[in-house]
Design a protein around this motif. Structure first.
Motif, short mmCIF file in Angstrom:
data_model
loop_
_atom_site.label_atom_id
_atom_site.label_comp_id
_atom_site.label_asym_id
_atom_site.label_seq_id
_atom_site.Cartn_x
_atom_site.Cartn_y
_atom_site.Cartn_z
N HIS A 1 79.96 58.02 6.62
CA HIS A 1 80.18 57.85 4.98
C HIS A 1 81.40 57.03 4.96
O HIS A 1 81.04 56.23 4.06
CB HIS A 1 80.03 59.19 4.26
CG HIS A 1 78.87 60.34 4.43
ND1 HIS A 1 79.06 61.44 3.77
CD2 HIS A 1 78.05 60.16 5.36
CE1 HIS A 1 77.57 62.31 4.03
NE2 HIS A 1 77.06 61.37 4.73
N LYS B 1 66.48 61.74 14.03
CA LYS B 1 67.60 62.04 12.82
C LYS B 1 67.77 60.79 12.63
O LYS B 1 68.37 60.67 11.63
CB LYS B 1 68.33 63.17 14.18
CG LYS B 1 70.05 63.34 13.34
CD LYS B 1 71.07 64.05 14.31
CE LYS B 1 72.45 63.97 13.57
NZ LYS B 1 72.81 64.49 14.61
N SER C 1 80.27 62.73 -0.07
CA SER C 1 81.14 64.37 -0.93
C SER C 1 81.66 63.38 -2.23
O SER C 1 82.72 62.34 -2.18
CB SER C 1 81.78 65.13 -0.05
OG SER C 1 82.91 63.84 0.73
N VAL D 1 71.97 62.14 4.65
CA VAL D 1 72.85 63.60 5.16
C VAL D 1 72.35 64.25 6.46
O VAL D 1 73.33 64.54 7.13
CB VAL D 1 71.71 64.85 4.04
CG1 VAL D 1 71.44 64.54 3.08
CG2 VAL D 1 70.08 64.16 5.12
N ASN D 2 72.52 62.97 7.32
CA ASN D 2 72.25 63.48 9.04
C ASN D 2 73.43 62.88 9.28
O ASN D 2 73.86 62.56 10.84
CB ASN D 2 71.09 62.87 9.80
CG ASN D 2 69.52 63.27 9.58
OD1 ASN D 2 69.84 64.86 8.23
ND2 ASN D 2 68.78 62.72 8.88
N LYS E 1 71.42 65.90 -5.23
CA LYS E 1 72.74 66.48 -5.49
C LYS E 1 73.06 65.27 -4.99
O LYS E 1 72.90 64.60 -3.61
CB LYS E 1 72.96 67.38 -4.23
CG LYS E 1 74.74 67.56 -4.32
CD LYS E 1 74.76 69.02 -3.30
CE LYS E 1 76.07 69.21 -3.08
NZ LYS E 1 76.44 68.86 -2.01
N CYS E 2 74.62 64.02 -4.99
CA CYS E 2 74.77 63.27 -4.25
C CYS E 2 75.68 63.32 -2.77
O CYS E 2 75.47 64.39 -2.48
CB CYS E 2 75.85 62.43 -5.11
SG CYS E 2 76.80 61.11 -3.74
N PRO E 3 74.57 63.14 -1.15
CA PRO E 3 74.93 62.54 -0.65
C PRO E 3 76.25 62.35 0.15
O PRO E 3 76.45 62.95 0.95
CB PRO E 3 73.98 62.34 0.05
CG PRO E 3 73.41 60.32 -0.90
CD PRO E 3 73.62 61.73 -1.58
N LYS F 1 67.97 65.34 -2.04
CA LYS F 1 67.82 66.72 -2.40
C LYS F 1 68.45 66.26 -4.08
O LYS F 1 69.27 64.95 -3.87
CB LYS F 1 69.09 67.30 -1.99
CG LYS F 1 68.52 68.29 -0.26
CD LYS F 1 69.34 68.43 0.55
CE LYS F 1 69.35 69.65 2.21
NZ LYS F 1 70.64 69.60 2.17
N THR G 1 67.67 59.84 -2.33
CA THR G 1 67.68 61.23 -0.84
C THR G 1 67.83 62.00 -1.38
O THR G 1 66.46 62.21 -2.26
CB THR G 1 69.79 61.61 -1.43
OG1 THR G 1 69.73 62.74 -0.12
CG2 THR G 1 69.91 61.42 -2.53
#
Ligand SMILES: C[S@@+](CC[C@H](N)C(=O)[O-])C[C@H]1O[C@@H](n2cnc3c(N)ncnc32)[C@H](O)[C@@H]1O
Length: 193
Positions: free
Chosen positions: A132, A25, A161, A125-126, A157-159, A155, A153
């Protein structure tokens, strides 16, 4: 055989994989960043840049930052894994390698301030939205006018939000991808709106 991970020499892949197996993790990736990704993360940095790197690992991004021309004394690298800290200190003896959490950037020594860039390999993401918030607050307290935070990252998508970005008056934009990386990675730049 083609090396799809595109690892630079001396990237400490075996040590990285071992640390991933022990702390999946916190390490957050099966292999260190490849050369293409490291180059994208260091893009635009140069001899006058003052940089904070978050989560240095075995130093593949650190190496790219130094190769871009950033003098080691202008670079602070924070990391929490003792094995990675030992290896970073040996490879970059003139950089400020600090055993420190990215959740506590505000308590770093003052030389890591008025920064041009924060370069992050943290496994966001973990981490929780409150983690954040701590990373954004600490980074933008240390960045000077026009300074930016750059994150990779896995994905598209910006991690961070939109809710957290809005709370800090920040905006995120996609900068590009590194397909030849294990796994392929996406790079985002966050700056003041
Ligand atoms: C995905 S690895 C990236 C390593 C390296 N930057 C690279 O690109 O190959 C994430 C790194 O962040 C470190 N890390 C995780 N949580 C951290 C925290 N709260 N503060 C500082 N470093 C952290 C891990 O130990 C690991 O070295």
């Amino acid at each position: 055989m083609t090396d799809i991970t595109n690892q630079p020499k001396g990237s400490g892949t075996a040590s990285f994989i071992w640390q991933f197996l022990r702390n999946p993790k916190s390490v957050g990736a099966i292999a260190p960043s490849g050369k293409v990704l490291a180059g994208r993360m260091a893009a635009g940095l140069g001899a006058a840049s003052r940089v904070l790197e978050l989560g240095g690992g075995t130093g593949t991004l650190t190496q790219a930052i130094v190769a871009a021309g950033v003098p080691q004394p202008n670079l602070t690298v924070i990391e929490m894994n003792p094995d990675f800290i030992r290896s970073l200190t040996a490879r970059f003896p003139n950089a400020h390698v600090v055993d420190h959490s990215a959740f506590e950037i505000d308590t770093l020594p003052a030389d890591a301030s008025n920064l041009d860039a924060v370069i992050s390999g943290l496994p966001l993401v973990n981490m929780s939205p409150d983690n954040h918030r701590a990373i954004m607050r600490g980074s933008f307290n240390r960045l000077g006018d026009g300074g930016f935070y750059r994150q990779f990252t896995y994905k598209p998508k910006c991690p961070i939000s939109q809710t957290v970005l809005n709370e800090f008056g920040l905006t995120a934009r996609y900068e590009g991808m590194a397909l030849r990386n294990a796994p392929p990675a996406f790079v985002y730049r966050i700056e003041r709106a």
